[in-house]
Enzyme design. Structure first.
Site, PDB file in Angstrom:
ATOM      1  N   ASP A   1      95.836 120.441  26.804  1.00 32.02           N
ATOM      2  CA  ASP A   1      94.825 120.314  27.838  1.00 32.02           C
ATOM      3  C   ASP A   1      94.114 118.981  27.638  1.00 32.02           C
ATOM      4  O   ASP A   1      94.241 118.327  26.590  1.00 32.02           O
ATOM      5  CB  ASP A   1      93.849 121.487  27.717  1.00 32.02           C
ATOM      6  CG  ASP A   1      92.735 121.436  28.750  1.00 32.02           C
ATOM      7  OD1 ASP A   1      93.020 121.063  29.899  1.00 32.02           O
ATOM      8  OD2 ASP A   1      91.586 121.755  28.398  1.00 32.02           O
ATOM      9  N   LYS A   2      93.353 118.544  28.627  1.00 32.64           N
ATOM     10  CA  LYS A   2      92.627 117.272  28.515  1.00 32.64           C
ATOM     11  C   LYS A   2      91.158 117.501  28.189  1.00 32.64           C
ATOM     12  O   LYS A   2      90.687 117.167  27.113  1.00 32.64           O
ATOM     13  CB  LYS A   2      92.741 116.466  29.820  1.00 32.64           C
ATOM     14  CG  LYS A   2      91.963 115.150  29.784  1.00 32.64           C
ATOM     15  CD  LYS A   2      91.945 114.465  31.130  1.00 32.64           C
ATOM     16  CE  LYS A   2      91.064 115.182  32.143  1.00 32.64           C
ATOM     17  NZ  LYS A   2      89.621 115.110  31.781  1.00 32.64           N
ATOM     18  N   THR A   3      90.435 118.085  29.137  1.00 29.17           N
ATOM     19  CA  THR A   3      88.991 118.202  29.017  1.00 29.17           C
ATOM     20  C   THR A   3      88.616 119.145  27.879  1.00 29.17           C
ATOM     21  O   THR A   3      89.004 120.306  27.875  1.00 29.17           O
ATOM     22  CB  THR A   3      88.378 118.708  30.336  1.00 29.17           C
ATOM     23  OG1 THR A   3      88.813 117.870  31.399  1.00 29.17           O
ATOM     24  CG2 THR A   3      86.870 118.714  30.266  1.00 29.17           C
TER      25      THR A   3
ATOM     26  N   LYS B   1      81.309 103.680  47.023  1.00 32.76           N
ATOM     27  CA  LYS B   1      81.968 103.435  45.738  1.00 32.76           C
ATOM     28  C   LYS B   1      83.245 104.263  45.709  1.00 32.76           C
ATOM     29  O   LYS B   1      83.322 105.345  46.306  1.00 32.76           O
ATOM     30  CB  LYS B   1      81.062 103.790  44.565  1.00 32.76           C
ATOM     31  CG  LYS B   1      80.785 105.283  44.400  1.00 32.76           C
ATOM     32  CD  LYS B   1      79.906 105.547  43.193  1.00 32.76           C
ATOM     33  CE  LYS B   1      79.654 107.056  43.032  1.00 32.76           C
ATOM     34  NZ  LYS B   1      78.735 107.350  41.940  1.00 32.76           N
TER      35      LYS B   1
ATOM     36  N   ARG C   1      87.507 104.621  33.496  1.00 34.63           N
ATOM     37  CA  ARG C   1      87.592 104.983  34.909  1.00 34.63           C
ATOM     38  C   ARG C   1      86.827 103.935  35.714  1.00 34.63           C
ATOM     39  O   ARG C   1      85.632 103.748  35.513  1.00 34.63           O
ATOM     40  CB  ARG C   1      86.969 106.353  35.157  1.00 34.63           C
ATOM     41  CG  ARG C   1      87.485 107.467  34.272  1.00 34.63           C
ATOM     42  CD  ARG C   1      86.870 108.764  34.726  1.00 34.63           C
ATOM     43  NE  ARG C   1      87.143 109.839  33.784  1.00 34.63           N
ATOM     44  CZ  ARG C   1      86.968 111.115  34.053  1.00 34.63           C
ATOM     45  NH1 ARG C   1      86.494 111.473  35.231  1.00 34.63           N
ATOM     46  NH2 ARG C   1      87.238 112.045  33.171  1.00 34.63           N
TER      47      ARG C   1
ATOM     48  N   LYS D   1     100.498 125.917  34.292  1.00 30.68           N
ATOM     49  CA  LYS D   1     100.587 125.493  32.902  1.00 30.68           C
ATOM     50  C   LYS D   1     101.543 126.387  32.125  1.00 30.68           C
ATOM     51  O   LYS D   1     102.396 125.905  31.367  1.00 30.68           O
ATOM     52  CB  LYS D   1      99.203 125.514  32.252  1.00 30.68           C
ATOM     53  CG  LYS D   1      98.249 124.434  32.748  1.00 30.68           C
ATOM     54  CD  LYS D   1      96.934 124.484  31.986  1.00 30.68           C
ATOM     55  CE  LYS D   1      95.992 123.374  32.419  1.00 30.68           C
ATOM     56  NZ  LYS D   1      94.730 123.363  31.651  1.00 30.68           N
TER      57      LYS D   1
ATOM     58  N   ASP E   1      91.330 124.607  24.993  1.00 31.28           N
ATOM     59  CA  ASP E   1      90.037 125.100  24.521  1.00 31.28           C
ATOM     60  C   ASP E   1      89.326 125.995  25.523  1.00 31.28           C
ATOM     61  O   ASP E   1      88.241 126.488  25.238  1.00 31.28           O
ATOM     62  CB  ASP E   1      89.115 123.925  24.195  1.00 31.28           C
ATOM     63  CG  ASP E   1      88.682 123.171  25.437  1.00 31.28           C
ATOM     64  OD1 ASP E   1      87.507 122.781  25.527  1.00 31.28           O
ATOM     65  OD2 ASP E   1      89.519 122.969  26.334  1.00 31.28           O
TER      66      ASP E   1
END
Length: 1064
Positions: free
Chosen positions: A418-420, A585, A614, A783, A803
């Site tokens: 996972d990333k976050t 933006k 980013r 996933k 997590d």
């Protein structure tokens, strides 16, 4: 005050809907339709769900459910699933059958069950019954106790979740009342009251909130893995009611579509008084989410196994390590050897009368070839490895929740993460601001603050605050003014709302903010750092507080939120001086065409992207009152369009606003990586492990993290596949991917689904060859599907690490599941096989503990098999010398003692051995790549040990018979002594790194054997054994069986050493 601020944040979200990932084409079309209904709010738009008069419209979707809003009869509630969380594997009726099935599906367990049962037949009995039944009962008892303990822990956690208390609304005597009930007692059709920071117990339709606007925020980290707050909106007719009691005066029905897994899609209808209110996902609160603001009243639509959370969570399965599978396969070969030897004995005896009984007796006699103690030794070894992991101070806090698969840590080929919260801390920080001729970093923020203070203090209105956004041409602006313009625009163009009262904000404390995107918060926190604080936001205004404590109030005229299609957001504001500006933006790819000519934007964006930041391009445009009036009129007409409303609104914005914007600068926001993530990913890559990142985040965000974490090498091409809708598009993308064998693939969830639907085999075959891949906008089910696909097509071991609650399905589907204890709670940690505190622990867990666990278990398995083979070969030779009679060479205590007190401790001490040091294992991760090939326990090593056993068993028995031909009555004690000494010597020769317990186990076992000579007079003659002839002849027998093997091994180490031996 707080209520107004939260309402303002809600308005920003509802203006265009949050950036919702879609999982299929139908969901995407529904999302577009929702945008057309509520894409942008002007200041006079009420914040409510849209009400459509459908004239008694009825739901036509199949398999949906329609129930009364306030039923008089509650009987219908029983036909739906109970709201019970159940993760246990067994119940009182299934425990024994399922555990026995799991054990006897292994061949050698089934084999020894049959051998033990055969001893109840008098004609087949050989020796003591306890010799055969005892070990089997012991193995089963240990396994059943462990399974019961693990399942009891799962049941206890379920009981805690099911007993949580909630408030159910009831109408006694015509007025509403509150009844406190357990979560398990909630049923479909109930009205429940959910308080702030309380977990939502079931899937509900949001009827009312304490916000007058009908908005509330929820945290979905346990559902989709993202810690961003999500906006939810109450249904308009029920939100407008004077109080909650009025809900019970309504008469109508609620329709909900059939339960399904898609957490981003819902189709329902609320019918009240011939008016149908369409319900979407923005009107729902899913189970396992947490209410982040206010309190809410919801109508329960799905419970228990029908909830989105439950449908995206797979059932816990019993994981079997590949080493156990390999051992089970070898046991079948051992049975074939046993059968062949038994047939040979019967055949050489001429198939005499009752030969079939003799055959079965030989099978039982040679049954030690398949050692039942192998399972006991391996299971005890797993326990030792697990304790070693938990006691390792370098990875303190690690917990082994599945002690049956530690060897799998040494065989991993794919790591899906996972990333976050796993790779990153989910703590955004603005690291860099570039404005063409000058650039500022986090460390030079004080210089930015000085420029801002100078611009404020030199403004035309020092007493009441300066009048920003009212300047002359860009060429005439000085440096402080240009810096202030950038900071001011960043402080205005966002969807952030202060989460605390400005009056309570101390001078030395930071303001707390809430938003649907953490990088938005990071930008506003930076503007606060440099002296421009967002202190209040309502539906129509934003208030900025400057360093001199003056407040500037801006009017919000329009907000155009970020979407995955537009990749930018914008806001039209009116300054305190009445000037109107459009501030935008977004990503450089979409902002570059709409800003004024410049020669630095592409280069600086590229530099920031290479550093893993980013990037957001910030620009603005001043509007005259006439220009704004023309835009507003055109925009209002577009909002009234019946067909193509969203497209018409986008066209108006593009035509009137998004052109010739003044470029103010570029920001670089960093999602701070966890400690040592870069080094860990590099180690895993060098170890030959392919790393895939599976995330629910946007493509741009995931790509930045992949670059900053060094998941993507600096010289590696990033190939992005997104927006696929049709099979022919997927086919073209596959052809392109074939030409890029060394790229990092980045693919979004919709494109991935198209690939899996139409080109499953081709896509997985190509993607599995890549060193890295990033899958964005993945649902929890996707996933888990990716894990299974890699397992099925590569036949390699897959590790999954996460997590959040959304990672549980992936963790449970993987061969090895690792859960992190983090900000998203412990749900992933509790469901995982191994729990660690941070991602960097993974390197040590695999490269050191995984290596030791696999190498030790492989050597232990081979020695236990060798120990059984050698005694069986001696039995074969003995039977052949005694005219092929099925008579046991070693009986009773000798047979039991050989595998227990005499050799068990030395052989088991091999679980402490290690072939390389800890430093070398971590310094040379390339050594790990050899483990994944499974060479430590293979057919080659098995047949090598088989030949060794045949040689040693034959040598021991034949030489013993030859040297003691005049004293053949003592052949049993002679052969057994040589057997024990040979086994102890073989263990000593195999050890590479001595441990004090190894030495003590060998010396202790030898001492026990010598002492047993006097304890077991039925088997030993002390006078004969103490004779000189016995001693020197026993030494000769042991030397002949062992020394040649040692010489061969020494020569191999000199002339063909393994890779680890060259480094050790």
């Amino acid at each position: 005050m707080n209520q107004r601020r939260r309402s303002a944040a809600a308005s920003d979200e509802l203006d265009g809907g949050e950036d919702i990932p879609m999982q299929n084409l139908n969901a995407d079309r529904r999302h577009s339709a929702a945008l057309s209904m509520s894409s942008t709010l002007s200041t006079d738009t009420p914040l409510m769900a849209t009400v459509v008069d459908l004239d008694n419209a009825t739901a036509t979707q199949p398999n949906g459910r329609t129930e009364a809003l306030n039923p008089l009869d509650n009987a219908f509630k029983k036909k739906y699933a109970a709201n019970v969380v159940s993760n246990n594997k067994y119940n009182v009726f299934t425990f024994l059958p399922l555990v026995l099935f799991e054990q006897f599906k292994f061949f050698f367990n089934l084999y020894f069950l049959l051998v033990a049962l055969s001893q109840f037949v008098p004609q087949l009995r050989i020796g003591y019954l306890l010799t055969y039944v005892g070990p089997l009962v012991f193995v089963l008892a240990v396994t059943m106790a462990k399974e019961w303990h693990d399942d009891h822990a799962r049941r206890r956690r379920d009981r805690d979740a099911n007993s949580q208390k909630y408030q159910r609304l009831t109408p006694p005597g015509g007025s509403s009342a509150v009844q406190v009930v357990a979560s398990a007692k909630i049923r479909v059709g109930d009205l429940i009251l959910i308080e702030k920071n309380q977990r939502v117990p079931a899937d509900v339709v949001l009827l009312r909130t304490t916000e007058s606007s009908g908005a509330c925020f929820v945290r979905t980290d346990q559902l989709d893995g993202e810690t961003d707050w999500k906006l939810r909106v109450a249904v308009a007719p029920t939100q407008k009611l004077p109080d909650t009691a009025a809900l019970f005066a309504l008469h109508g029905t609620v329709y909900a579509d059939a339960p399904h897994k898609d957490i981003y899609d819902f189709c329902g209808t609320l019918h009240i008084d011939n008016v149908a209110v369409p319900l979407g996902v923005e009107n729902t609160l899913w189970a396992n989410t947490t209410l982040a603001s206010g309190s809410a009243v919801g109508y329960v639509i799905y419970t228990g196994r029908d909830t989105r959370a439950a449908m995206n969570t797979g059932r816990a399965k019993t994981k079997v390590g590949i080493l156990d599978t390999e051992v089970n396969r070898l046991s079948k070969i051992l049975f074939a050897v046993t059968l062949a030897l038994s047939l040979a004995m019967v055949a050489l005896d001429g198939f005499k009368a009752a030969w079939h009984v003799t055959l079965f007796r030989f099978l039982i006699l040679f049954s030690s070839i398949i050692p039942i103690s192998l399972r006991v030794n391996l299971d005890m070894g797993k326990t030792v490895y697990s304790l070693g992991i938990e006691r390792d101070a370098a990875i303190a806090g690690s917990v082994v929740r599945n002690s049956m698969i530690p060897e799998e840590l040494g065989r991993v080929s794919y790591c899906l993460t996972d990333k976050t919260g796993t790779l990153t801390c989910n703590e955004m920080e603005l690291r860099r601001v570039h404005m063409g001729v000058m650039a500022y970093t986090r460390e030079t923020s004080d210089e930015v603050a000085r420029h801002v203070a100078h611009a404020v203090n030199s403004g035309p209105d020092r007493d009441g605050g300066r009048a920003p956004l009212h300047h002359g041409a860009r060429a005439r602006r000085d440096m402080p003014q240009r810096v202030f313009d950038m900071v001011e625009s960043l402080a205005l163009c966002h969807n952030v709302t202060p989460a605390e009262d400005a009056a309570a904000h101390g001078p030395n404390t930071r303001m707390a903010y809430q938003a649907s995107s953490p990088d938005e918060v990071a930008i506003v926190q930076w503007t606060e750092l440099v002296g421009v604080v967002l202190c209040e936001r309502t539906l129509t205004t934003m208030t900025l507080r400057l360093a001199n404590n003056s407040d500037l109030i801006y009017g919000i005229l329009h907000v155009f939120p970020f979407t995955s299609e537009s990749k930018r957001m914008g806001v039209v504001v009116q300054s305190p001086m009445g000037e109107i500006y459009f501030i935008a933006k977004g990503a450089d790819s979409v902002m570059a065409p709409i800003v004024q000519f410049n020669d630095w934007l592409d280069e600086e964006c590229g530099n920031m992207a290479r550093d893993g930041l980013r990037t957001l391009v910030v620009a603005r445009k001043r509007l005259t009152r006439d220009a704004y009036a023309r835009f507003d009129a055109a925009y209002q007409r577009a909002k009234l369009s019946v067909v193509g409303r969203a497209a018409a609104m986008r066209d108006v914005v593009a035509d009137y606003l998004e052109n010739d914007l003044e470029l103010l600068g570029v920001t670089g926001v960093e999602d701070r990586l966890q400690d040592n993530v870069r080094a860990t990913l590099e180690l895993l890559g060098n170890a030959g492990i392919k790393v895939w990142m599976l995330t629910g985040d946007k493509v741009e965000t995931a790509t930045c993290v992949a670059v900053s974490s060094r998941l993507v090498r600096r010289d590696q091409l990033i190939h992005v596949i997104q927006g696929l809708r049709a099979p022919h598009e997927a086919g073209d993308a596959l052809e392109t991917l074939r030409t890029l064998p060394d790229c990092c693939l980045v693919i979004d969830g919709d494109s991935l689904q198209v690939m899996l639907d139409f080109f499953r085999d081709e896509f997985v075959a190509l993607a599995a060859q890549l060193s890295a891949a990033v899958c964005c906008r993945c649902s929890p089910t996707q996933k888990a599907d990716i894990v299974r696909l890699i397992q099925r097509f590569t036949r390699k071991r897959v590790l999954a690490v996460g997590d959040g609650g959304n990672d549980v399905s992936m963790i449970q589907a993987a061969d090895v599941g690792v859960g992190l204890v983090g900000k998203e709670g412990k749900q992933a940690s509790l469901a995982a096989d191994f729990s660690v505190l941070q991602f960097s622990f993974l390197a040590r867990l695999l490269l050191w503990h995984g290596r030791n666990s696999y190498k030790r278990s492989a050597k232990l398995a081979q020695f236990v098999i060798h120990r059984g083979l050698i005694i069986s070969i001696m039995q074969v030779v003995f039977s052949a010398l005694f005219y092929f009679a099925p008579i046991a060479l070693f009986q009773g205590m000798l047979l039991v003692g050989y595998t227990t007190v005499y050799t068990m401790a030395p052989v088991f001490s091999l679980v402490l051995d290690r072939d390389v040091s800890e430093d070398i294992a971590l310094l040379y991760p390339e050594l790990y790549a050899d483990l994944t090939k499974g060479r430590s326990l293979s057919y080659k090593t098995f047949f090598t040990w088989l030949l060794i056993s045949i040689y040693q068993g034959g040598a021991l028995m034949l030489i013993a018979a030859w040297l003691f031909d005049t004293e053949f009555i003592h052949v049993v004690s002679i052969a057994f002594t040589g057997l024990v000494l040979n086994e102890l010597l073989m263990v000593a020769l195999e050890i590479r790194t001595w441990h004090r317990w190894m030495a003590w186990s060998i010396l202790g076992s030898l001492a026990i054997y010598v002492a047993s000579i006097w304890v077991l007079p039925a088997y030993f003659d002390p006078k004969f054994i103490l004779s000189t002839a016995f001693v020197w002849k026993t030494v000769v027998i042991t030397a002949v069986s062992s020394v040649p093997l040692y010489i061969i091994k020494l020569l191999r180490r000199i002339y063909a050493p393994p890779a680890y031996a060259k480094l050790a």
